[in-house]
Scaffold this motif. Structure first.
Motif, PDB file in Angstrom:
ATOM      1  N   ALA A   3       0.827  -1.202   0.000  1.00  0.00           N
ATOM      2  CA  ALA A   3       0.000   0.000   0.000  1.00  0.00           C
ATOM      3  C   ALA A   3       0.866   1.258   0.000  1.00  0.00           C
ATOM      4  CB  ALA A   3      -0.895  -0.021   1.233  1.00  0.00           C
ATOM      5  N   ASP A   4       0.392   2.302  -0.657  1.00  0.00           N
ATOM      6  CA  ASP A   4       1.029   3.599  -0.480  1.00  0.00           C
ATOM      7  C   ASP A   4       0.075   4.471   0.329  1.00  0.00           C
ATOM      8  OD1 ASP A   4      -0.937   4.668  -2.142  1.00  0.00           O
ATOM      9  OD2 ASP A   4       0.321   4.610  -3.933  1.00  0.00           O
ATOM     10  N   VAL A   5       0.297   5.758   0.320  1.00  0.00           N
ATOM     11  CA  VAL A   5      -0.452   6.619   1.233  1.00  0.00           C
ATOM     12  C   VAL A   5      -1.950   6.683   0.876  1.00  0.00           C
ATOM     13  CG1 VAL A   5      -0.064   8.844   0.075  1.00  0.00           C
ATOM     14  CG2 VAL A   5      -0.201   8.742   2.581  1.00  0.00           C
ATOM     15  N   GLU A   6      -2.279   6.474  -0.410  1.00  0.00           N
ATOM     16  CA  GLU A   6      -3.693   6.569  -0.804  1.00  0.00           C
ATOM     17  C   GLU A   6      -4.270   5.274  -1.342  1.00  0.00           C
ATOM     18  OE1 GLU A   6      -4.761   9.851  -3.470  1.00  0.00           O
ATOM     19  OE2 GLU A   6      -2.943  10.862  -2.769  1.00  0.00           O
ATOM     20  N   HIS A   7      -3.383   4.340  -1.726  1.00  0.00           N
ATOM     21  CA  HIS A   7      -3.865   3.135  -2.422  1.00  0.00           C
ATOM     22  C   HIS A   7      -3.462   1.871  -1.679  1.00  0.00           C
ATOM     23  CE1 HIS A   7      -3.202   6.371  -5.379  1.00  0.00           C
ATOM     24  NE2 HIS A   7      -4.337   5.935  -5.920  1.00  0.00           N
ATOM     25  N   TRP A   8      -4.441   1.019  -1.453  1.00  0.00           N
ATOM     26  CA  TRP A   8      -4.165  -0.270  -0.809  1.00  0.00           C
ATOM     27  C   TRP A   8      -3.403  -1.168  -1.776  1.00  0.00           C
ATOM     28  CZ3 TRP A   8      -3.970  -2.525   3.698  1.00  0.00           C
ATOM     29  CH2 TRP A   8      -4.049  -3.915   3.799  1.00  0.00           C
ATOM     30  N   ASN A   9      -3.780  -1.116  -3.051  1.00  0.00           N
ATOM     31  CA  ASN A   9      -3.147  -1.946  -4.065  1.00  0.00           C
ATOM     32  C   ASN A   9      -2.825  -1.078  -5.290  1.00  0.00           C
ATOM     33  OD1 ASN A   9      -2.433  -3.767  -6.040  1.00  0.00           O
ATOM     34  ND2 ASN A   9      -4.031  -5.265  -5.513  1.00  0.00           N
ATOM     35  N   PRO A  10      -1.771  -0.251  -5.162  1.00  0.00           N
ATOM     36  CA  PRO A  10      -1.479   0.696  -6.244  1.00  0.00           C
ATOM     37  C   PRO A  10      -1.264   0.000  -7.584  1.00  0.00           C
ATOM     38  CG  PRO A  10       0.267   0.708  -4.562  1.00  0.00           C
ATOM     39  CD  PRO A  10      -0.832  -0.128  -4.036  1.00  0.00           C
ATOM     40  N   GLU A  13      -4.863  -0.522  -8.718  1.00  0.00           N
ATOM     41  CA  GLU A  13      -5.693   0.690  -8.741  1.00  0.00           C
ATOM     42  C   GLU A  13      -5.189   1.711  -9.757  1.00  0.00           C
ATOM     43  OE1 GLU A  13      -6.962   2.141  -4.698  1.00  0.00           O
ATOM     44  OE2 GLU A  13      -5.956   0.300  -4.049  1.00  0.00           O
ATOM     45  N   LEU A  14      -3.887   1.705 -10.016  1.00  0.00           N
ATOM     46  CA  LEU A  14      -3.318   2.746 -10.879  1.00  0.00           C
ATOM     47  C   LEU A  14      -2.943   2.241 -12.268  1.00  0.00           C
ATOM     48  CD1 LEU A  14      -1.171   4.611  -8.193  1.00  0.00           C
ATOM     49  CD2 LEU A  14      -3.415   5.257  -9.117  1.00  0.00           C
ATOM     50  N   LEU A  15      -3.435   1.052 -12.613  1.00  0.00           N
ATOM     51  CA  LEU A  15      -3.195   0.541 -13.967  1.00  0.00           C
ATOM     52  C   LEU A  15      -3.747   1.533 -14.991  1.00  0.00           C
ATOM     53  CD1 LEU A  15      -4.227  -3.238 -13.934  1.00  0.00           C
ATOM     54  CD2 LEU A  15      -1.974  -2.325 -14.512  1.00  0.00           C
ATOM     55  N   VAL A 118     -12.339  -5.665  -0.651  1.00  0.00           N
ATOM     56  CA  VAL A 118     -13.042  -4.787   0.295  1.00  0.00           C
ATOM     57  C   VAL A 118     -12.028  -3.928   1.044  1.00  0.00           C
ATOM     58  CG1 VAL A 118     -14.744  -4.626   2.154  1.00  0.00           C
ATOM     59  CG2 VAL A 118     -14.924  -6.466   0.482  1.00  0.00           C
ATOM     60  N   ALA A 119     -10.858  -4.497   1.331  1.00  0.00           N
ATOM     61  CA  ALA A 119      -9.803  -3.709   1.987  1.00  0.00           C
ATOM     62  C   ALA A 119      -9.409  -2.535   1.079  1.00  0.00           C
ATOM     63  CB  ALA A 119      -8.584  -4.585   2.280  1.00  0.00           C
ATOM     64  N   ARG A 120      -9.325  -2.800  -0.217  1.00  0.00           N
ATOM     65  CA  ARG A 120      -9.003  -1.758  -1.193  1.00  0.00           C
ATOM     66  C   ARG A 120     -10.050  -0.633  -1.112  1.00  0.00           C
ATOM     67  NH1 ARG A 120      -8.892  -3.402  -7.513  1.00  0.00           N
ATOM     68  NH2 ARG A 120      -7.483  -5.065  -6.830  1.00  0.00           N
ATOM     69  N   CYS A 121     -11.317  -1.024  -1.018  1.00  0.00           N
ATOM     70  CA  CYS A 121     -12.415  -0.045  -0.926  1.00  0.00           C
ATOM     71  C   CYS A 121     -12.287   0.808   0.334  1.00  0.00           C
ATOM     72  CB  CYS A 121     -13.780  -0.757  -0.869  1.00  0.00           C
ATOM     73  SG  CYS A 121     -14.152  -1.794  -2.285  1.00  0.00           S
ATOM     74  N   MET A 122     -12.099   0.125   1.451  1.00  0.00           N
ATOM     75  CA  MET A 122     -12.087   0.838   2.729  1.00  0.00           C
ATOM     76  C   MET A 122     -10.877   1.764   2.824  1.00  0.00           C
ATOM     77  SD  MET A 122     -13.260  -2.302   5.265  1.00  0.00           S
ATOM     78  CE  MET A 122     -13.740  -1.341   6.696  1.00  0.00           C
ATOM     79  N   TYR A 123      -9.738   1.247   2.368  1.00  0.00           N
ATOM     80  CA  TYR A 123      -8.497   2.034   2.422  1.00  0.00           C
ATOM     81  C   TYR A 123      -8.628   3.279   1.551  1.00  0.00           C
ATOM     82  CZ  TYR A 123      -3.404   2.622   2.930  1.00  0.00           C
ATOM     83  OH  TYR A 123      -2.137   3.083   3.246  1.00  0.00           O
ATOM     84  N   MET A 124      -9.295   3.107   0.401  1.00  0.00           N
ATOM     85  CA  MET A 124      -9.487   4.206  -0.545  1.00  0.00           C
ATOM     86  C   MET A 124     -10.213   5.385   0.107  1.00  0.00           C
ATOM     87  SD  MET A 124     -11.267   3.916  -4.295  1.00  0.00           S
ATOM     88  CE  MET A 124     -12.810   3.146  -3.803  1.00  0.00           C
TER      89      MET A 124
END
Lengths: 441, 142
Positions: A3-10, A13-15, A118-124
């Motif tokens: 994870a980075d500061v904004e993304h659980w799975n950069p 998420e950033l593809l 769901v972790a990706r959602c919550m972290y977002m």
């Protein structure tokens, strides 16, 4: 992946769009390959004259017919499995006890992938390991409880598995353990506000709440804003369905301009519910999903019967995963009350069983005070009773109890005179939805 | 035995009006009426001069109606009249599910209408204990 500061799975998420679609095709082909070992898909491909090895683009999937809940119910649910039954570690089921249940099977890797999503959602939305997460959803067969529970633990937040109901205790837990994040049904959030009032408390000052997840039932933008203002939180909409995994299919980012569908895990199509052709970009249609990362029970072109549109353009958050609108309605007659999916057919079957004869009925959904209520109006024909008030009372109690067992929501049953309800002219008139906050906007 | 017509009705303005309108159109005369309510609905019980005709007319007009056999016991319209009847009912082990009474204009006779579980069995017992009860015809020729 980290994870980075904004993304659980950069990584996911950033593809970029091209890379994302290449990944989708790769995963789709893998999924189709898996499906060839399932008895259901073998027959499904054969009857559609569809060769899964010849899929060379995402668009080729349009050659395969869509499936829906009826397809799932039509026989032994294990026939969808692409792994031995022993590899399955969990099942979930969506609604009701009448008829064949809709079952979803998960391998250990499926559960893992679901929790990741769901972790990706919550972290977002800003949930971190320092948070205290109170999960006010039903646990059990319903996926809303466990889905968020696992994800919050994965992030490292402290979970309070409060479950649903028991309002005063919910408030006590929030205050005792300094809850910062809740998962709550939006209509219940309104009700809970009254309980705060009765206790002389204001959630803005009397709690540490900062984030609320308010999926599980349709609600308007106005209701979201009301929850945000009265609780002093950021409220995020969430979309999911048991057949895909549960929550985690699509979720709002802090921009709150639609819900990002995690396209690395789901192929989403928006189809005209009648012709099953793709609608124009941005037009409303039925959401149809194909799982791209599911081992045990992949689903191909699964019709959700949920109507929504895809927002055109890119999101200010930088994620290219396409965004869907709020759910505007259904292409079938299902409705959601207090977070529970209900089909009028379930009510009809219960009435037939309880009364012994078919009876004209009507379901009225209404907001009374701040609570949603399901009223079931049943016509009392002459053959249903022998002339005594207590028989009617007994009949009403019986219908109430049997409906509660079937749909898991306690309805308000009203007995009405024969002929006082409009004659059943198709399914649409069976349900009258008067709830002010449930309409799509 | 006598017959009474029980009608299911929603607790709404205008329902009694509609019901009595049907009876008026059929020329039905009402001897006695009771209404028992339960929140938003209730049961109207009618003792009328032609129960079969009233029942059929109400059914035809869409009411959920039921014909129910009752026992119309004759009492003396004087102190102790009801007590005498109730003593016999008690001694005979007949359980009353619902009841109502009314008096005739001659101020000599009163009627207690009782609903019991087994009308014919109860009728036999009460008859053997000397209680008098009326048939539909007798009830209306009074």
């Amino acid at each position: 992946m980290s994870a980075d500061v904004e993304h659980w799975n950069p990584d996911m998420e950033l593809l970029g769009r091209e890379d994302l679609e290449a990944l989708q095709l790769e995963r789709l082909r893998k999924t189709l390959q898996r499906c060839t070992s399932s008895p259901f898909y073998q027959a499904w491909f054969r009857s559609a004259d569809f060769d899964p090895r010849k899929v060379g683009s995402l668009a080729d999937m349009s050659n395969l017919p869509c499936m829906d809940k009826d397809t799932l119910r039509d026989g032994d649910p294990t026939r969808f499995l692409t792994v031995p039954l022993d590899d399955i570690v969990r099942m979930h089921s969506s609604s009701g006890t009448t008829g064949q249940a809709t079952v979803t099977f998960h391998t250990a890797a499926d559960i893992e992938a679901w929790a990741e999503l769901v972790a990706r959602c919550m972290y977002m939305t800003g949930v971190r390991r320092t948070d205290v997460f109170q999960n006010m959803m039903g646990y059990g067969l319903f996926t809303g409880g466990l889905g968020f529970h696992y994800a919050a633990e994965r992030i490292g937040a402290m979970v309070i598995p409060a479950g649903s109901g028991n309002s005063r205790r919910q408030i006590q837990l929030m205050r005792d353990f300094h809850t910062t994040v809740v998962h709550i049904i939006p209509s219940y959030a309104l009700y809970l506000l009254e309980v705060f009032g009765e206790l002389g408390l204001d959630p803005r000052t009397g709690t540490d709440l900062r984030i609320a997840f308010i999926g599980a039932e349709p609600h308007t933008e106005a209701l979201r804003q009301r929850i945000e203002e009265t609780y002093g939180v950021d409220a995020y909409n969430s979309y999911g369905l048991t057949e895909m995994c549960g929550p985690g299919v699509a979720f709002e980012c802090p921009a709150k301009q639609g819900m990002h569908v995690w396209e690395d895990s789901f192929l989403v199509e928006v189809l005209d519910p009648v012709t099953l052709e793709l609608v124009e970009e941005g037009e409303e249609g039925e959401l149809v999903f194909t799982t791209l990362n599911r081992e045990g029970m992949p689903l191909l072109r699964y019709r959700t019967h949920d109507l929504a549109s895809v927002h055109p353009g890119e999101c200010s958050c930088g994620r290219v995963h396409r965004r869907i609108s709020r759910i505007k309605g259904r292409s079938d007659d299902m409705f959601i009350i207090k977070g529970v999916n209900v089909f009028p057919m379930q009510v009809e079957r219960v009435l037939l069983e309880a009364l012994g004869v078919g009876s004209n009925y009507r379901i009225v959904l209404d907001t009374v005070g701040s609570m949603d209520e399901m009223r079931v109006l049943v016509e009392v024909a002459g053959e249903l009773w022998r002339g005594e008030v207590r028989e009617l009372n007994r009949l009403r109690r019986k219908i109430t109890e049997e409906l509660r067992q079937e749909v898991l929501v306690t309805p308000l049953v009203e007995l009405v005179e024969p002929g006082s309800l409009p004659a059943g002219e198709g399914k649409a008139v069976r349900v009258v939805d008067k709830r002010e906050h449930a309409r799509g906007d | 035995m006598a017959n009474q017509v029980n009608v299911f009705a929603q607790n709404q303005p205008g329902r009694l009006e509609r019901l009595t309108e049907v009876l008026l159109e059929e020329g039905i005369n009402i001897r006695a009426i009771t209404i028992s309510g339960a929140d938003e609905y209730g049961v109207i019980k009618l003792l009328v001069d032609d129960p079969r005709k009233a029942f059929e007319a109400l059914q035809r007009e869409g009411f959920s109606a039921f014909m129910k056999e009752v026992i119309a016991l004759v009492m003396d319209d004087q102190p102790g009249g009801l007590h005498r009847i109730c003593r016999v009912l008690g001694e005979s082990g007949v359980n009353v599910e619902d009841a109502y009474g009314f008096v005739f204009q001659d101020r000599k006779t009163a009627i207690l209408v009782v609903e019991v579980e087994n009308v014919s069995a109860a009728g036999e017992i009460l008859g053997s204990k000397g209680l008098e009860f009326l048939s539909d015809d007798e009830l209306y020729s009074l």
